[in-house]
Design a protein around this motif. Structure first.
Motif, PDB file in Angstrom:
ATOM      1  N   PRO A 137       0.817  -1.217   0.000  1.00  0.00           N
ATOM      2  CA  PRO A 137       0.000   0.000   0.000  1.00  0.00           C
ATOM      3  C   PRO A 137       0.849   1.266   0.000  1.00  0.00           C
ATOM      4  O   PRO A 137       1.938   1.288   0.572  1.00  0.00           O
ATOM      5  CB  PRO A 137      -0.830  -0.115   1.280  1.00  0.00           C
ATOM      6  N   GLN A 138       0.322   2.298  -0.651  1.00  0.00           N
ATOM      7  CA  GLN A 138       1.006   3.587  -0.755  1.00  0.00           C
ATOM      8  C   GLN A 138       0.056   4.707  -0.351  1.00  0.00           C
ATOM      9  O   GLN A 138      -1.157   4.590  -0.496  1.00  0.00           O
ATOM     10  CB  GLN A 138       1.465   3.827  -2.195  1.00  0.00           C
ATOM     11  N   GLY A 139       0.598   5.818   0.118  1.00  0.00           N
ATOM     12  CA  GLY A 139      -0.187   7.019   0.404  1.00  0.00           C
ATOM     13  C   GLY A 139      -1.325   6.762   1.371  1.00  0.00           C
ATOM     14  O   GLY A 139      -1.158   6.120   2.405  1.00  0.00           O
ATOM     15  N   ALA A 140      -2.515   7.226   1.009  1.00  0.00           N
ATOM     16  CA  ALA A 140      -3.686   7.089   1.875  1.00  0.00           C
ATOM     17  C   ALA A 140      -4.013   5.624   2.145  1.00  0.00           C
ATOM     18  O   ALA A 140      -4.456   5.278   3.240  1.00  0.00           O
ATOM     19  CB  ALA A 140      -4.883   7.785   1.238  1.00  0.00           C
ATOM     20  N   GLN A 141      -3.792   4.756   1.177  1.00  0.00           N
ATOM     21  CA  GLN A 141      -4.078   3.333   1.365  1.00  0.00           C
ATOM     22  C   GLN A 141      -3.172   2.737   2.448  1.00  0.00           C
ATOM     23  O   GLN A 141      -3.584   1.857   3.182  1.00  0.00           O
ATOM     24  CB  GLN A 141      -3.894   2.590   0.046  1.00  0.00           C
ATOM     25  N   GLU A 142      -1.969   3.247   2.557  1.00  0.00           N
ATOM     26  CA  GLU A 142      -1.029   2.767   3.567  1.00  0.00           C
ATOM     27  C   GLU A 142      -1.541   3.061   4.976  1.00  0.00           C
ATOM     28  O   GLU A 142      -1.293   2.304   5.905  1.00  0.00           O
ATOM     29  CB  GLU A 142       0.323   3.434   3.335  1.00  0.00           C
ATOM     30  N   GLY A 147      -6.741  -3.485   7.738  1.00  0.00           N
ATOM     31  CA  GLY A 147      -5.973  -4.679   8.070  1.00  0.00           C
ATOM     32  C   GLY A 147      -5.471  -5.460   6.878  1.00  0.00           C
ATOM     33  O   GLY A 147      -4.817  -6.484   7.036  1.00  0.00           O
ATOM     34  N   CYS A 148      -5.752  -4.995   5.677  1.00  0.00           N
ATOM     35  CA  CYS A 148      -5.346  -5.748   4.485  1.00  0.00           C
ATOM     36  C   CYS A 148      -3.838  -5.674   4.262  1.00  0.00           C
ATOM     37  O   CYS A 148      -3.207  -6.664   3.914  1.00  0.00           O
ATOM     38  CB  CYS A 148      -6.087  -5.245   3.261  1.00  0.00           C
ATOM     39  N   GLY A 149      -3.260  -4.513   4.435  1.00  0.00           N
ATOM     40  CA  GLY A 149      -1.815  -4.378   4.273  1.00  0.00           C
ATOM     41  C   GLY A 149      -1.346  -4.759   2.889  1.00  0.00           C
ATOM     42  O   GLY A 149      -1.923  -4.351   1.877  1.00  0.00           O
ATOM     43  N   THR A 150      -0.316  -5.568   2.830  1.00  0.00           N
ATOM     44  CA  THR A 150       0.277  -6.007   1.571  1.00  0.00           C
ATOM     45  C   THR A 150      -0.490  -7.198   1.012  1.00  0.00           C
ATOM     46  O   THR A 150      -0.751  -8.167   1.713  1.00  0.00           O
ATOM     47  CB  THR A 150       1.755  -6.381   1.779  1.00  0.00           C
ATOM     48  N   PHE A 151      -0.839  -7.123  -0.266  1.00  0.00           N
ATOM     49  CA  PHE A 151      -1.488  -8.220  -0.971  1.00  0.00           C
ATOM     50  C   PHE A 151      -0.416  -9.056  -1.659  1.00  0.00           C
ATOM     51  O   PHE A 151       0.625  -8.524  -2.074  1.00  0.00           O
ATOM     52  CB  PHE A 151      -2.434  -7.682  -2.049  1.00  0.00           C
ATOM     53  N   THR A 152      -0.668 -10.355  -1.818  1.00  0.00           N
ATOM     54  CA  THR A 152       0.223 -11.220  -2.586  1.00  0.00           C
ATOM     55  C   THR A 152      -0.592 -12.007  -3.611  1.00  0.00           C
ATOM     56  O   THR A 152      -1.780 -12.251  -3.418  1.00  0.00           O
ATOM     57  CB  THR A 152       1.004 -12.207  -1.695  1.00  0.00           C
ATOM     58  N   LEU A 153       0.076 -12.382  -4.688  1.00  0.00           N
ATOM     59  CA  LEU A 153      -0.533 -13.189  -5.741  1.00  0.00           C
ATOM     60  C   LEU A 153       0.545 -14.098  -6.308  1.00  0.00           C
ATOM     61  O   LEU A 153       1.636 -13.632  -6.647  1.00  0.00           O
ATOM     62  CB  LEU A 153      -1.107 -12.286  -6.835  1.00  0.00           C
ATOM     63  N   THR A 154       0.252 -15.402  -6.402  1.00  0.00           N
ATOM     64  CA  THR A 154       1.220 -16.358  -6.933  1.00  0.00           C
ATOM     65  C   THR A 154       0.892 -16.725  -8.370  1.00  0.00           C
ATOM     66  O   THR A 154      -0.186 -16.398  -8.882  1.00  0.00           O
ATOM     67  CB  THR A 154       1.250 -17.663  -6.101  1.00  0.00           C
ATOM     68  N   HIS A 155       1.806 -17.459  -8.979  1.00  0.00           N
ATOM     69  CA  HIS A 155       1.613 -17.942 -10.347  1.00  0.00           C
ATOM     70  C   HIS A 155       0.412 -18.883 -10.449  1.00  0.00           C
ATOM     71  O   HIS A 155      -0.126 -19.092 -11.523  1.00  0.00           O
ATOM     72  CB  HIS A 155       2.879 -18.655 -10.829  1.00  0.00           C
ATOM     73  N   ARG A 156      -0.036 -19.468  -9.349  1.00  0.00           N
ATOM     74  CA  ARG A 156      -1.203 -20.358  -9.336  1.00  0.00           C
ATOM     75  C   ARG A 156      -2.502 -19.617  -9.031  1.00  0.00           C
ATOM     76  O   ARG A 156      -3.546 -20.219  -8.892  1.00  0.00           O
ATOM     77  CB  ARG A 156      -1.004 -21.469  -8.315  1.00  0.00           C
ATOM     78  N   GLY A 157      -2.411 -18.290  -8.870  1.00  0.00           N
ATOM     79  CA  GLY A 157      -3.597 -17.509  -8.567  1.00  0.00           C
ATOM     80  C   GLY A 157      -3.945 -17.473  -7.091  1.00  0.00           C
ATOM     81  O   GLY A 157      -5.008 -16.993  -6.720  1.00  0.00           O
ATOM     82  N   GLU A 158      -3.065 -17.983  -6.246  1.00  0.00           N
ATOM     83  CA  GLU A 158      -3.300 -17.962  -4.810  1.00  0.00           C
ATOM     84  C   GLU A 158      -3.133 -16.525  -4.305  1.00  0.00           C
ATOM     85  O   GLU A 158      -2.137 -15.872  -4.602  1.00  0.00           O
ATOM     86  CB  GLU A 158      -2.320 -18.879  -4.090  1.00  0.00           C
ATOM     87  N   ARG A 159      -4.104 -16.082  -3.549  1.00  0.00           N
ATOM     88  CA  ARG A 159      -4.140 -14.698  -3.060  1.00  0.00           C
ATOM     89  C   ARG A 159      -3.914 -14.649  -1.554  1.00  0.00           C
ATOM     90  O   ARG A 159      -4.423 -15.488  -0.833  1.00  0.00           O
ATOM     91  CB  ARG A 159      -5.490 -14.072  -3.383  1.00  0.00           C
ATOM     92  N   GLY A 160      -3.189 -13.640  -1.126  1.00  0.00           N
ATOM     93  CA  GLY A 160      -2.968 -13.434   0.306  1.00  0.00           C
ATOM     94  C   GLY A 160      -3.059 -11.968   0.653  1.00  0.00           C
ATOM     95  O   GLY A 160      -2.934 -11.098  -0.198  1.00  0.00           O
ATOM     96  N   ALA A 161      -3.342 -11.701   1.931  1.00  0.00           N
ATOM     97  CA  ALA A 161      -3.408 -10.336   2.445  1.00  0.00           C
ATOM     98  C   ALA A 161      -3.397 -10.415   3.964  1.00  0.00           C
ATOM     99  O   ALA A 161      -3.440 -11.515   4.536  1.00  0.00           O
ATOM    100  CB  ALA A 161      -4.665  -9.627   1.956  1.00  0.00           C
ATOM    101  N   GLY A 162      -3.364  -9.275   4.613  1.00  0.00           N
ATOM    102  CA  GLY A 162      -3.300  -9.214   6.054  1.00  0.00           C
ATOM    103  C   GLY A 162      -4.583  -9.609   6.767  1.00  0.00           C
ATOM    104  O   GLY A 162      -4.573  -9.871   7.964  1.00  0.00           O
ATOM    105  N   ALA A 163      -5.706  -9.666   6.051  1.00  0.00           N
ATOM    106  CA  ALA A 163      -6.992 -10.071   6.629  1.00  0.00           C
ATOM    107  C   ALA A 163      -7.713 -10.964   5.627  1.00  0.00           C
ATOM    108  O   ALA A 163      -7.411 -10.955   4.429  1.00  0.00           O
ATOM    109  CB  ALA A 163      -7.823  -8.835   6.980  1.00  0.00           C
TER     110      ALA A 163
END
Length: 87
Positions: free
Chosen positions: A57-62, A67-83
């Motif tokens: 996240p940057q600026g206001a989103q940061e 609670g989401c924070g940093t999102f992740t995405l893998t080559h298999r489409g697996e998604r992650g985040a802080g919540a």
């Protein structure tokens, strides 16, 4: 994520995500809404057959308290985040 789509298109051509990262200059891109910056794996951590992208996240989103924070995405489409309910 546009970056993930770019990586997938490149991978279908050359069958090597590691080479695609070098060709596409993925890390440091801003998201379409400019709320996130895309972070690619460090060069030593690149693999030809897999990837994990992060969107920090940057600026206001940061400062957002969702609670989401940093999102992740893998080559298999697996998604992650802080919540759990962020995606």
């Amino acid at each position: 994520m546009t970056a993930a789509g770019d990586l997938e298109r490149c991978y279908t051509r050359i069958n090597d995500y590691e080479a695609c990262f070098g060709d596409l200059n993925v890390s440091g891109r801003e998201s379409e809404n400019k709320f996130y910056i895309i972070i690619a794996p460090e060069e030593d951590d690149l693999e030809p057959y897999l990837y994990v992208l992060s969107a920090e996240p940057q600026g206001a989103q940061e400062r957002d308290k969702d609670g989401c924070g940093t999102f992740t995405l893998t080559h298999r489409g697996e998604r992650g985040a802080g919540a759990d309910d962020c995606w």
